[in-house]
Structure formats: structure tokens, C-alpha cells
Design a protein around this motif. Structure first.
Motif, PDB file in Angstrom:
ATOM      1  N   UNK A  91      -2.663   4.577   9.384  1.00  0.00           N
ATOM      2  CA  UNK A  91      -2.273   4.391   7.979  1.00  0.00           C
ATOM      3  C   UNK A  91      -0.913   3.698   7.952  1.00  0.00           C
ATOM      4  N   UNK A  92      -0.759   2.566   7.308  1.00  0.00           N
ATOM      5  CA  UNK A  92       0.523   1.878   7.292  1.00  0.00           C
ATOM      6  C   UNK A  92       1.632   2.783   6.750  1.00  0.00           C
ATOM      7  N   UNK A  93       2.745   2.806   7.450  1.00  0.00           N
ATOM      8  CA  UNK A  93       3.865   3.639   7.012  1.00  0.00           C
ATOM      9  C   UNK A  93       4.731   2.894   6.010  1.00  0.00           C
ATOM     10  N   UNK A 112       0.853  -1.207   0.000  1.00  0.00           N
ATOM     11  CA  UNK A 112       0.000   0.000   0.000  1.00  0.00           C
ATOM     12  C   UNK A 112       0.879   1.244   0.000  1.00  0.00           C
ATOM     13  N   UNK A 113       0.466   2.278  -0.721  1.00  0.00           N
ATOM     14  CA  UNK A 113       1.242   3.508  -0.784  1.00  0.00           C
ATOM     15  C   UNK A 113       1.229   4.225   0.559  1.00  0.00           C
ATOM     16  N   UNK A 172       0.500   9.152  -5.854  1.00  0.00           N
ATOM     17  CA  UNK A 172      -0.646   8.283  -5.562  1.00  0.00           C
ATOM     18  C   UNK A 172      -0.656   7.838  -4.100  1.00  0.00           C
ATOM     19  N   UNK A 173      -0.669   8.789  -3.167  1.00  0.00           N
ATOM     20  CA  UNK A 173      -0.569   8.434  -1.750  1.00  0.00           C
ATOM     21  C   UNK A 173      -1.884   7.893  -1.194  1.00  0.00           C
ATOM     22  N   UNK A 174      -1.783   7.227  -0.053  1.00  0.00           N
ATOM     23  CA  UNK A 174      -2.993   6.778   0.630  1.00  0.00           C
ATOM     24  C   UNK A 174      -3.774   7.954   1.196  1.00  0.00           C
ATOM     25  N   UNK A 175      -3.069   9.028   1.507  1.00  0.00           N
ATOM     26  CA  UNK A 175      -3.694  10.257   1.983  1.00  0.00           C
ATOM     27  C   UNK A 175      -2.714  11.391   1.746  1.00  0.00           C
ATOM     28  N   UNK A 176      -3.226  12.592   1.454  1.00  0.00           N
ATOM     29  CA  UNK A 176      -2.372  13.755   1.246  1.00  0.00           C
ATOM     30  C   UNK A 176      -2.669  14.799   2.318  1.00  0.00           C
ATOM     31  N   UNK A 182       5.751  10.004   3.193  1.00  0.00           N
ATOM     32  CA  UNK A 182       6.635  10.712   2.274  1.00  0.00           C
ATOM     33  C   UNK A 182       6.424  12.220   2.480  1.00  0.00           C
ATOM     34  N   UNK A 183       7.501  12.979   2.376  1.00  0.00           N
ATOM     35  CA  UNK A 183       7.436  14.430   2.560  1.00  0.00           C
ATOM     36  C   UNK A 183       8.049  15.106   1.346  1.00  0.00           C
TER      37      UNK A 183
END
Length: 209
Positions: A207-209, A1-2, A138-142, A91-92
Motif C-alpha cells: 500500500x503506498x505510504x 492515494x490516501x 477515508x484511508x486506503x485500509x483501516x 496515519x496513526x
């Protein structure tokens, strides 16, 4: 997962800018700087006659500062530690309103204070640029962090699912900037990293890291 993605501004979020800009103008450029709100157009006056600088001269001063004085910029209290903590869980990237030729300078500036992250430059409203970044990662959340309300408005229109934190860590201007949270364009307004980091971590929880 992203992984989740945090898109952060730089000036007044990670690094002080206007305070150092003011110092430089008044020390070496013959310009007084008195900012009321975020209106740069009425903040700069020539010391010798008190007249407002023309818009072209304001842009020239800003360009001169970023070309020669970026090493003046010191981190906002807690910013380096907070953004590096967040990078352990997401991710940053940095989305900064500078001309493209200064992208590498900004990346080097941030790395020098301990923040290593991809830098995206932009001119104008940030919503379209953020939309492209989100499509790329395409992140899981932004999650979006910025000090200016107009960028939160722009992002709310283009990427409405993004979590938006209005953050201004510069006391000189924080009190006079319109609040994007009150306007309905941000999910919160927090101006200190000591409170912002727990708030952001809560949004990443589960949210999985």
C-alpha cells in the motif's frame, strides 16, 4: 492515494494500566485489587472489611486514577518503537475509552513517552466511533488494535473491512481475556509487539505510504 490508517487503543496496548492502578489502590486508597478476567466490578474490595466496592465507587476510583496518576503509566515493551515505525507507513490515531475532558491529558501522556498522534475519546463500544474516524480519514485500509474483545465485536459489525488485531500487552490479564480471534471477531491475537509489528507491516505491504 490516501494512506492506510491505524486506529490503536492505549491502555494495555501502548501503556500499562491495571498494574499501576492496582499499585495506587493498594498503596493509598485502602483497596485491594484482584482482577479475574476483565470484570472490574468484582475486583476491588475494601481492605478494612473485604467488601466489594459499589459500582459508583469503582468508577470514582478509576476517575481518580486518570485525573491524578496517569504519569505512573509506563509503555508496554516495544510499543513506542512499533507505533512510530508504523507511523512511517500509515496515519496513526488513538481511540481510547476515556471521558472527553481527559482527551488532552491522554495526548500529553503519550507524547511524553514518545508517541505523538491524534487522540479520540469514546465511551462504550468502539465500532460507531471507529466508523466516524474512518469516514473522516477515508484511508486506503483501516487497521484496528485493541485489548478488549467486545470492541472487536463492535468494529466487526460496523466496519467489517477493518483489519482487527486483538492485542493485550499486560500479562496480569492477557491470559484471562476472551480471545476475539477465536470468537471470529478479530483477524489475529498477538500480545507482544515483537510479533505484532511484523504482522501489521505485512498488512500494510504493497500500500503506498
Amino acid at each position: 492515494m490516501s494512506r492506510p490508517l491505524i486506529i490503536s487503543d492505549c491502555d494495555e496496548v501502548l501503556l500499562h494500566m491495571v498494574a499501576h492502578f492496582k499499585e495506587w489502590l493498594e498503596e493509598s486508597q485502602g483497596v485491594d485489587f484482584n482482577l479475574d478476567g476483565a470484570n472490574f466490578g468484582e475486583a476491588l474490595r475494601w481492605q478494612n472489611n473485604g467488601e466489594l466496592l459499589e459500582a459508583s465507587d469503582v468508577w470514582k476510583m478509576l476517575g481518580g486514577f486518570f485525573d491524578t496518576e496517569m504519569d505512573r503509566q509506563k509503555p508496554i515493551e516495544g510499543a513506542v518503537e512499533a507505533i512510530n515505525t508504523l507511523s512511517e507507513h500509515a496515519d496513526v490515531v488513538i481511540l481510547t475509552n476515556l471521558v472527553d475532558k481527559r482527551r488532552d491529558m491522554r495526548a500529553e501522556q503519550l507524547e511524553a513517552v514518545g508517541i505523538k498522534a491524534p487522540v479520540f475519546t469514546n465511551q462504550g463500544p468502539k465500532g460507531p466511533a471507529l466508523e466516524k474516524i474512518v469516514a473522516e480519514f477515508a484511508p486506503s485500509r483501516a487497521l484496528f488494535i485493541d485489548d478488549l474483545p467486545q470492541h472487536h465485536h463492535s468494529v466487526s459489525e460496523t466496519v467489517p473491512d477493518a483489519v482487527r488485531l486483538h492485542f493485550c500487552g499486560e500479562p496480569m490479564i492477557a491470559g484471562s481475556i476472551d480471545c476475539a480471534h477465536k470468537a471470529g471477531h478479530a483477524d489475529a491475537r498477538i500480545d507482544r509487539w515483537a510479533e505484532a509489528l511484523p504482522w501489521l507491516m505485512d498488512r500494510l505491504e504493497g500500500i503506498p505510504a
